[in-house]
Write a protein that holds these residues in place. Structure first.
Motif, PDB file in Angstrom:
ATOM      1  N   THR A  80     -30.757 -16.764  79.914  1.00 44.76           N
ATOM      2  CA  THR A  80     -29.846 -17.603  80.693  1.00 44.76           C
ATOM      3  C   THR A  80     -29.938 -19.058  80.267  1.00 44.76           C
ATOM      4  O   THR A  80     -28.924 -19.755  80.159  1.00 44.76           O
ATOM      5  CB  THR A  80     -30.157 -17.482  82.194  1.00 44.76           C
ATOM      6  OG1 THR A  80     -30.158 -16.106  82.571  1.00 44.76           O
ATOM      7  CG2 THR A  80     -29.100 -18.211  83.017  1.00 44.76           C
ATOM      8  N   PHE A  81     -31.149 -19.528  80.010  1.00 43.72           N
ATOM      9  CA  PHE A  81     -31.336 -20.895  79.533  1.00 43.72           C
ATOM     10  C   PHE A  81     -30.620 -21.119  78.211  1.00 43.72           C
ATOM     11  O   PHE A  81     -29.856 -22.076  78.045  1.00 43.72           O
ATOM     12  CB  PHE A  81     -32.831 -21.190  79.388  1.00 43.72           C
ATOM     13  CG  PHE A  81     -33.149 -22.250  78.379  1.00 43.72           C
ATOM     14  CD1 PHE A  81     -32.675 -23.547  78.532  1.00 43.72           C
ATOM     15  CD2 PHE A  81     -33.914 -21.955  77.253  1.00 43.72           C
ATOM     16  CE1 PHE A  81     -32.954 -24.531  77.592  1.00 43.72           C
ATOM     17  CE2 PHE A  81     -34.201 -22.926  76.313  1.00 43.72           C
ATOM     18  CZ  PHE A  81     -33.720 -24.218  76.479  1.00 43.72           C
ATOM     19  N   ALA A  82     -30.834 -20.231  77.255  1.00 43.30           N
ATOM     20  CA  ALA A  82     -30.213 -20.381  75.939  1.00 43.30           C
ATOM     21  C   ALA A  82     -28.697 -20.278  76.028  1.00 43.30           C
ATOM     22  O   ALA A  82     -27.968 -21.040  75.374  1.00 43.30           O
ATOM     23  CB  ALA A  82     -30.757 -19.315  74.976  1.00 43.30           C
ATOM     24  N   ALA A  83     -28.209 -19.345  76.850  1.00 40.05           N
ATOM     25  CA  ALA A  83     -26.760 -19.149  76.966  1.00 40.05           C
ATOM     26  C   ALA A  83     -26.082 -20.355  77.589  1.00 40.05           C
ATOM     27  O   ALA A  83     -25.025 -20.798  77.116  1.00 40.05           O
ATOM     28  CB  ALA A  83     -26.470 -17.895  77.789  1.00 40.05           C
ATOM     29  N   THR A  84     -26.678 -20.913  78.641  1.00 37.24           N
ATOM     30  CA  THR A  84     -26.048 -22.059  79.315  1.00 37.24           C
ATOM     31  C   THR A  84     -26.073 -23.300  78.425  1.00 37.24           C
ATOM     32  O   THR A  84     -25.056 -23.988  78.277  1.00 37.24           O
ATOM     33  CB  THR A  84     -26.751 -22.357  80.649  1.00 37.24           C
ATOM     34  OG1 THR A  84     -28.168 -22.527  80.416  1.00 37.24           O
ATOM     35  CG2 THR A  84     -26.541 -21.233  81.642  1.00 37.24           C
ATOM     36  N   ALA A  85     -27.226 -23.585  77.834  1.00 33.73           N
ATOM     37  CA  ALA A  85     -27.342 -24.776  76.985  1.00 33.73           C
ATOM     38  C   ALA A  85     -26.401 -24.687  75.789  1.00 33.73           C
ATOM     39  O   ALA A  85     -25.694 -25.649  75.457  1.00 33.73           O
ATOM     40  CB  ALA A  85     -28.783 -24.951  76.523  1.00 33.73           C
ATOM     41  N   ALA A  86     -26.376 -23.536  75.127  1.00 34.07           N
ATOM     42  CA  ALA A  86     -25.549 -23.377  73.922  1.00 34.07           C
ATOM     43  C   ALA A  86     -24.066 -23.364  74.250  1.00 34.07           C
ATOM     44  O   ALA A  86     -23.253 -23.940  73.521  1.00 34.07           O
ATOM     45  CB  ALA A  86     -25.937 -22.091  73.191  1.00 34.07           C
ATOM     46  N   SER A  87     -23.685 -22.713  75.344  1.00 38.38           N
ATOM     47  CA  SER A  87     -22.260 -22.629  75.669  1.00 38.38           C
ATOM     48  C   SER A  87     -21.691 -23.981  76.077  1.00 38.38           C
ATOM     49  O   SER A  87     -20.561 -24.317  75.712  1.00 38.38           O
ATOM     50  CB  SER A  87     -22.024 -21.597  76.780  1.00 38.38           C
ATOM     51  OG  SER A  87     -22.639 -21.999  77.990  1.00 38.38           O
ATOM     52  N   VAL A  88     -22.461 -24.774  76.828  1.00 37.24           N
ATOM     53  CA  VAL A  88     -21.987 -26.112  77.208  1.00 37.24           C
ATOM     54  C   VAL A  88     -21.731 -26.945  75.959  1.00 37.24           C
ATOM     55  O   VAL A  88     -20.684 -27.604  75.826  1.00 37.24           O
ATOM     56  CB  VAL A  88     -23.012 -26.806  78.130  1.00 37.24           C
ATOM     57  CG1 VAL A  88     -22.665 -28.288  78.283  1.00 37.24           C
ATOM     58  CG2 VAL A  88     -23.023 -26.147  79.498  1.00 37.24           C
TER      59      VAL A  88
END
Length: 309
Positions: A80-88
């Motif tokens: 979730t951390f990687a997905a949120t940071a990368a998608s933003v």
């Protein structure tokens, strides 16, 4: 007609991807105004508001701190951390359809992981669908004809991280408290993005910025909740399928909100991506109905119930 577990899971997945799409639009509206990691951090902060609605009748708030499967809890948090940071970062740097086209590689990663990790069976049609979807992504991006940069890498990382998160939810099983699963989705953005934003964080200025942050954070957390619920009601490959609906959201936002020009090849690629998902969903049902009709015709008497002597 009673709803099946599969259809219920897919409807929840559709709701999850709608929440994610609107949330992503809010993050794009914040481009250049606030640090990307601070935006992703807000997903965990405003997600705390959903906790009272997630708690079941027999659950306690202490279940937020229950970690029955530490490895899976950490995997969900990290994903979730990687997905949120990368998608933003991806949506701030790329047009929405372009970012989504790479994020749409998630069904391919989910399909591969569901076979390798979960030992789920994927039909030839399922493999064909994700391959055609990948071709659609190539049509949108046209690598070799246009430059790819950091934003494209972020979108790819987001796709992989989201796929890992779906698999982790599936492996958690029904016995894991919902609050425990949800806490892992909040802990990732809060801890990971919280640490990374320290160097460039600033207090948001103006009601508009706060509204955009709330819209991003709350809807991102709501999407995680819907995805968590969908993962307990449908197979991993079925949950990935409704993601194609995000491309419709992306086109609408690009045209009506961000006024971004869309090339004709973008529409061709989008059509291929959507067609790959729709065909996978429609074909088995049509084939089943056709087979049923053929079977009825095969057993039906050729001369009726009262044949002539």
């Amino acid at each position: 007609m009673k709803n099946t577990g599969l259809s219920a899971g897919m409807m929840l997945a559709f709701a999850a991807y709608a929440s994610f799409s609107i949330s992503d639009a809010y993050s794009k509206l914040l481009a250049g105004q606030i640090d990307p990691f601070e935006v992703a951090f807000s997903g965990g902060v405003f997600g705390l508001l959903l906790i009272p609605f997630i708690r079941g009748k027999n659950e306690s708030y202490s279940d937020l701190f229950v970690i029955r499967q530490p490895v899976m809890w950490l995997v969900r948090a990290a994903a979730t951390f990687a997905a949120t940071a990368a998608s933003v970062e991806a949506f701030m740097l790329l047009p929405m359809p372009e970012a989504f086209s790479l994020i749409f590689l998630m069904p391919l990663f989910v399909t591969v992981l569901s076979v390798v990790v979960l030992r789920e069976k994927v039909s030839t049609l399922g493999w064909l669908s994700v391959i055609v979807g990948f071709i659609g992504v190539l049509i949108v991006l046209r690598p070799g004809l246009r430059a790819l940069h950091f934003g494209h890498l972020c979108a790819l990382i987001s796709a992989i991280a989201n796929a890992v998160g779906v698999i982790a939810y599936r492996m958690s099983g029904r016995n894991t408290p919902r609050l425990s699963m949800f806490s892992s989705s909040l802990s990732g953005p809060l801890l990971g993005n919280g640490v990374l934003m320290v160097a460039h964080a600033s207090w948001p200025q103006g009601i508009t910025i706060w509204m955009f942050l709330f819209g991003y954070g709350f809807l991102a957390a709501l999407g995680q909740l819907f995805m968590m619920m969908a993962a307990t009601r449908a197979t991993a490959s079925a949950i990935a399928l409704p993601q194609y609906s995000q491309m419709l959201w992306a086109v609408a936002f690009s045209f009506y909100v961000f006024r971004e020009p869309l090339e004709k090849w973008t529409f061709v690629g989008i059509a291929v991506i959507i067609a790959s998902g729709v065909f996978k969903w429609v074909y088995p049902r049509v084939a089943t109905k056709i087979a049923g009709i053929k079977q009825q015709r095969a057993v039906r008497p050729s001369c009726g119930p009262y044949p002539f002597a």
